[in-house]
Design an enzyme around this catalytic site. Sequence first.
Site, PDB file in Angstrom:
ATOM      1  N   HIS A 140       0.818  -1.208   0.000  1.00  0.00           N
ATOM      2  CA  HIS A 140       0.000   0.000   0.000  1.00  0.00           C
ATOM      3  C   HIS A 140       0.860   1.269   0.000  1.00  0.00           C
ATOM      4  O   HIS A 140       0.572   2.234  -0.695  1.00  0.00           O
ATOM      5  CB  HIS A 140      -0.918  -0.042   1.221  1.00  0.00           C
ATOM      6  CG  HIS A 140      -1.739   1.177   1.405  1.00  0.00           C
ATOM      7  ND1 HIS A 140      -2.774   1.490   0.560  1.00  0.00           N
ATOM      8  CD2 HIS A 140      -1.672   2.174   2.317  1.00  0.00           C
ATOM      9  CE1 HIS A 140      -3.314   2.631   0.948  1.00  0.00           C
ATOM     10  NE2 HIS A 140      -2.662   3.063   2.002  1.00  0.00           N
TER      11      HIS A 140
ATOM     12  N   HIS B 235     -10.549   3.140  -1.081  1.00  0.00           N
ATOM     13  CA  HIS B 235     -10.731   2.674   0.293  1.00  0.00           C
ATOM     14  C   HIS B 235     -11.614   1.431   0.253  1.00  0.00           C
ATOM     15  O   HIS B 235     -12.653   1.353   0.897  1.00  0.00           O
ATOM     16  CB  HIS B 235     -11.338   3.770   1.172  1.00  0.00           C
ATOM     17  CG  HIS B 235     -10.647   3.894   2.490  1.00  0.00           C
ATOM     18  ND1 HIS B 235     -11.279   4.176   3.666  1.00  0.00           N
ATOM     19  CD2 HIS B 235      -9.339   3.757   2.820  1.00  0.00           C
ATOM     20  CE1 HIS B 235     -10.406   4.218   4.648  1.00  0.00           C
ATOM     21  NE2 HIS B 235      -9.222   3.966   4.165  1.00  0.00           N
TER      22      HIS B 235
HETATM   23  N1  LIG Z   1      -1.577   4.746 -10.515  1.00  0.00           N
HETATM   24  C1  LIG Z   1      -0.765   5.796 -10.283  1.00  0.00           C
HETATM   25  N2  LIG Z   1      -0.515   6.680 -11.243  1.00  0.00           N
HETATM   26  C2  LIG Z   1       0.250   7.756 -11.002  1.00  0.00           C
HETATM   27  N3  LIG Z   1       0.788   8.037  -9.836  1.00  0.00           N
HETATM   28  C3  LIG Z   1       0.553   7.207  -8.853  1.00  0.00           C
HETATM   29  C4  LIG Z   1      -0.228   6.044  -9.021  1.00  0.00           C
HETATM   30  N4  LIG Z   1      -0.308   5.400  -7.855  1.00  0.00           N
HETATM   31  C5  LIG Z   1       0.398   6.158  -6.995  1.00  0.00           C
HETATM   32  N5  LIG Z   1       0.917   7.244  -7.601  1.00  0.00           N
HETATM   33  C6  LIG Z   1       1.671   8.325  -6.991  1.00  0.00           C
HETATM   34  O1  LIG Z   1       2.591   7.810  -6.064  1.00  0.00           O
HETATM   35  C7  LIG Z   1       2.717   8.684  -4.961  1.00  0.00           C
HETATM   36  C8  LIG Z   1       2.478   7.951  -3.690  1.00  0.00           C
HETATM   37  O2  LIG Z   1       1.144   7.553  -3.623  1.00  0.00           O
HETATM   38  P1  LIG Z   1       0.421   7.427  -2.241  1.00  0.00           P
HETATM   39  O3  LIG Z   1       1.281   6.680  -1.300  1.00  0.00           O
HETATM   40  O4  LIG Z   1      -0.960   6.922  -2.504  1.00  0.00           O
HETATM   41  O5  LIG Z   1       0.348   8.929  -1.812  1.00  0.00           O
HETATM   42  P2  LIG Z   1      -0.269   9.444  -0.445  1.00  0.00           P
HETATM   43  O6  LIG Z   1       0.464   8.729   0.633  1.00  0.00           O
HETATM   44  O7  LIG Z   1      -0.018  10.905  -0.489  1.00  0.00           O
HETATM   45  O8  LIG Z   1      -1.707   9.120  -0.506  1.00  0.00           O
HETATM   46  C9  LIG Z   1       1.729   9.809  -5.191  1.00  0.00           C
HETATM   47  O9  LIG Z   1       2.377  10.902  -5.767  1.00  0.00           O
HETATM   48  C10 LIG Z   1       0.778   9.219  -6.165  1.00  0.00           C
HETATM   49  O10 LIG Z   1       0.155  10.228  -6.932  1.00  0.00           O
END
Ligand SMILES: Nc1ncnc2c1ncn2[C@@H]1O[C@H](COP(=O)(O)OP(=O)(O)O)[C@@H](O)[C@H]1O
Lengths: 223, 744, 81, 81
Positions: free
Chosen positions: B55, B104
């Site tokens: 995650h 979620h």
């Molecule tokens: N499918 C995806 N396409 C583009 N960027 C992604 C994707 N999944 C995750 N990211 C990017 O990876 C980074 C980390 O994601 P995440 O851990 O969900 O962020 P946060 O902890 O702020 O919710 C973020 O900048 C998110 O936009």
Amino acid sequence: MKVGVVTFPGTLDDRDAARAVRFAGAQAVALWHADSDLHGVDAVILPGGFSYGDYLRCGAISRFAPVMQTIITRAGEGMPLLGICNGFQVLCEAHLLPGALTRNSELHFLCRDQKISIENNKTAWTSSYSQGEEIVIPLKNGEGSFQCDDATLARLEGDGRIVARYVGENPNGSRNLIAGITNERGNIVGLMPHPEHAIDSLTGPSDQGLGFFTSVLTAMVNK
Amino acid sequence: MSLDTVDLAKNSPTQVQPYAELGLKEDEYARIKEILGRRPTSSELAMYSVMWSEHCSYKSSKVHLKQFGDKAVKSDALLVGIGENAGVVDVGQGYAVTFKIESHNHPSFIEPYQGAATGVGGIVRDILTMGARPIAIMDPLRFGPADAADTKRVLPGIIAGVGGYGNCLGLPNIGGEVVFDETYIGNPLVNALCVGVMRHDQIKLAKASGAGNLVVLYGAKTGGDGIGGVSVLASETFGSTGPAKRPAVQVGDPFVEKVLIECSLEIFAEDLVVGIQDLGGAGLSCATSELASGGSGGMKVELDRVPLRDPSLSPEEILMSESQERMCAIVEPRNIARFLEICAKWDVTVTVIGEVTDGERLEITWHGDLIVDVPPRTVAHEGPVYDRPLAKPEYVDRVNAEILSLPMPSTDEGIKEAILKLAGTPNLADKSWVTDQYDKYVQGNTIQSQPDDSGMVRIDENTHLGVAVATDANANWSYLNPYEGAKLALAEAARNIATAGAVPLAVTNCLNFGSPEDPGVMWQFAETVRGLADGCLEMGLPITGGNVSFYNQTGTVAILPTPVIGVLGVIDDVRTRTPMSFDRAGLDLYLLGETHEDFAGSEWAYMHNQRGGQSPVADLQMAMRLNTLLVAGRTDKLFVAAHDLSQGGLAATLTEMVLRKNVGATITIENTATTLLSETPGRVVVAINPSDKQTLIDLAKKHSIVINKIGTTGGNQLQVNNVTIPLDLLRTEHTQTFPQLFGR
Amino acid sequence: MAKIVVDVMLKPEILDPQGTAVAAALPRLGFSFAQSVRQGKRFEIEIEGEPTVEQLAQVEKAAETLLANPVIETFTVRVEK
Amino acid sequence: MAKIVVDVMLKPEILDPQGTAVAAALPRLGFSFAQSVRQGKRFEIEIEGEPTVEQLAQVEKAAETLLANPVIETFTVRVEK
Ligand SMILES: Nc1ncnc2c1ncn2[C@@H]1O[C@H](COP(=O)(O)OP(=O)(O)O)[C@@H](O)[C@H]1O
Ligand SMILES: [Mg+2]
């Protein structure tokens, strides 16, 4: 001409109410729940929202805010006071208006365009409308069902204190389709639907809500 | 339970640790030891285990997601790209807009109301963290069959949760999706999107720089939410009587979040923070390590200063807790007094928990004892990366080879029945039962919402500048061909923006898939990412961020690959948008785009239990020409109305158009059943004044788009060739489905 | 540490849609025992030590002004265990 | 006619925004008695005659499946008076 718009923690429609005041041609003054000073306003709006989260009963906690103590005094002297949605709930909890607003009969939050009829155009907030005029403005709440005992209901009906009624199917179980009521003097109005979201058909279902805000200007000029 | 400190760890190198129970693989544990040059303390182990989880670390998806950066077009509009909490795009007039989708899914199955509510709360904090005022939300949802018993439990709770949280925050809900399919029965999808707006100079980043600056935690107190895994650690390693029972689900407090938003915006307006991070997944572990990793130096945190809701929490648990409604800010000492004052005004709990150092370590103490001493990058950004095996699943060629045998209505009666059936089928039926539970009016800037093609909000009351957002996924096509499915979803979301006359500008996504340990699922994922990256490159749209949700399956059955694609567009004057329907008679209706026999993955096929065939192939050049035409038609005031065709084809589009403003239409078409039911992508119905015919023809020619006149507006019925359907009957079919399924 | 419980119920003459909904749901799930259902609120208040008469009077007061709305609700206050 | 009462409370480890809001409001109104407040639901169920053991088992079952969500809530069933 200054109209105060109160912000409690959790208030949501304060910016909308202020915009409606400006659209009507008055000056909107932001009032803060913890500040008992009304900053020279001529009328006050308690806008919609979920003040204090509305966890206990809607409006139950806001009623005790410092700003409310001054508002209660001034409204007693005749200052125009409009409570919209959560504001209506606060007015009932503060016993400025009779009855109470309870859970919608269908038990969920309901947001829709609602036709209401203006049943009393003599109040400080409804004089721009004609008696019996039908308008469409948003209704949006989870606890909008107006309830009171039979004696109170008879008194409200008998004295012409029902300000607005839902037209058509009862949206929430309100007694006698009540959408809004007023006090005896006609300066305090509580209204469940949201005229401040219907001042411009670009962003609302109509512009028919503006009348509430122009009415109070007339009331203040004629004071 | 005794405290495990860095000193203890140094002196007891052979201590057995429950890394496997925490989800770490043996080699991952070995790597942690290598990084630290010793065994981790229990607190460090807790931090690494959550931050290196799928995650938080994207360990299975990273190698694929890289394409979004590698293939990206250079876009001047992109102010902040992938890697931050949310991407930011320039929409002109000094405004910047940020938007992102997150999932979620699993919590919403266990406790639908709270799962969905905290999903909304989380994405809103991501947007707030960028320095923006959240201005709208959307909720793409997927459920098991509409009439399944568990759907009756899950759906009302999820809808109430999305509404309960979003309404209380004062955020208009401007759209979403509600789709039913049996693969979601034990695994509904709750994706939530938030849009925020700010001035260019207000953008905030998650960076802790400037030695001596303070680390400030504010918002809700910390409780034991969402730390099941770490309780394992506390009990198994340290042999006590076991930890108190920790809640399996998080409960949100939208009131606290609303106050947190207003308080934060006031803090941002006075420019009181150097960097900021919300606390979401992995809580403080994530916030502190990401802030430190993004900044220039190290960080010292006194963990015992964290205000607790549950005083029995251990340091490991505090580091892991996913209690909602918390933020972590980096504040210069000269600004702290004012920061505290604003928090006091809003009655927000606030505590200074540490400071930025000029070292290179993240050091955390507990009542003076050092319990964490790590290089922050190794926690936040240098987690494991897997190039998992992938293999085209056996089903693909098999279902692609299937020849559909669908009953095609040929009589007038059959056509009528088909239109009515489509109007009422749960996937296409009126969604007011859902959206009536959402506030769409709050903030007074909503221009479009359900049932319009896209949501649209005004961001400047004087200039009428606005943004439009649409989300789309067609899992049926993705199932048949994940590469094309991703491109088609992208094209559809962009078209939904352009239909109203807005210009597509940027893309976000939420990739919902089964288990990455299944090579077939991994193949679906890889193909999807490749399709989306290629599609964005071809369409010249930057991907600004997104989210990946794996392990969406019931037993061994994975959900359909469900890439939800969000597109954001800009419109210079919302007053001139093209509405989705006509309000008067006497207009001519044209169908833009060609219709082929595209039934694979269609609603008509789904209704007849047919899943086979080949998905359409995306023609993105045509899609872009069509979008340009739609924007040009809006600017020239040519279109009275325009509505996109998607699931349910022309039949569904016409149903929605005539019911919207209760003005009927008379349609004359050939090859009736195919024209009505096929789902060939890249089509739009427009309404124009008859006198504008030549203008439309010229415009279509200029952009090489096929057009066909299909009818005229007016009357109180939908007339298709010889078939007459009174609007009242059509409305009843369209609107009764949800109340019948889920009550009034 | 003592626990004071305040129960708040809607007055019998006031419409109780939540109670009605529960009453309607029970038979659908195969439960046939209920003649009627009313839904109210329960507050559990923890106080330090044994409650004094004065404290209990305060709780009554708080129930009347804040926890319940006497226009539509009734309440009872009691010490538990 | 007997009255069965089902009390439903959030588990102690679960955040209770409602109780928290009440606890915060009390001192603002000058009430200082509360160490903590939790808010739950109270169901009053009327049944015909004295409740049988079987009926009470049914109520337990109903409480578990409908009135309370065991993931986040606990409940108690009792016969009143
Ligand atoms: N499918 C995806 N396409 C583009 N960027 C992604 C994707 N999944 C995750 N990211 C990017 O990876 C980074 C980390 O994601 P995440 O851990 O969900 O962020 P946060 O902890 O702020 O919710 C973020 O900048 C998110 O936009
Ligand atoms: Mg984030």
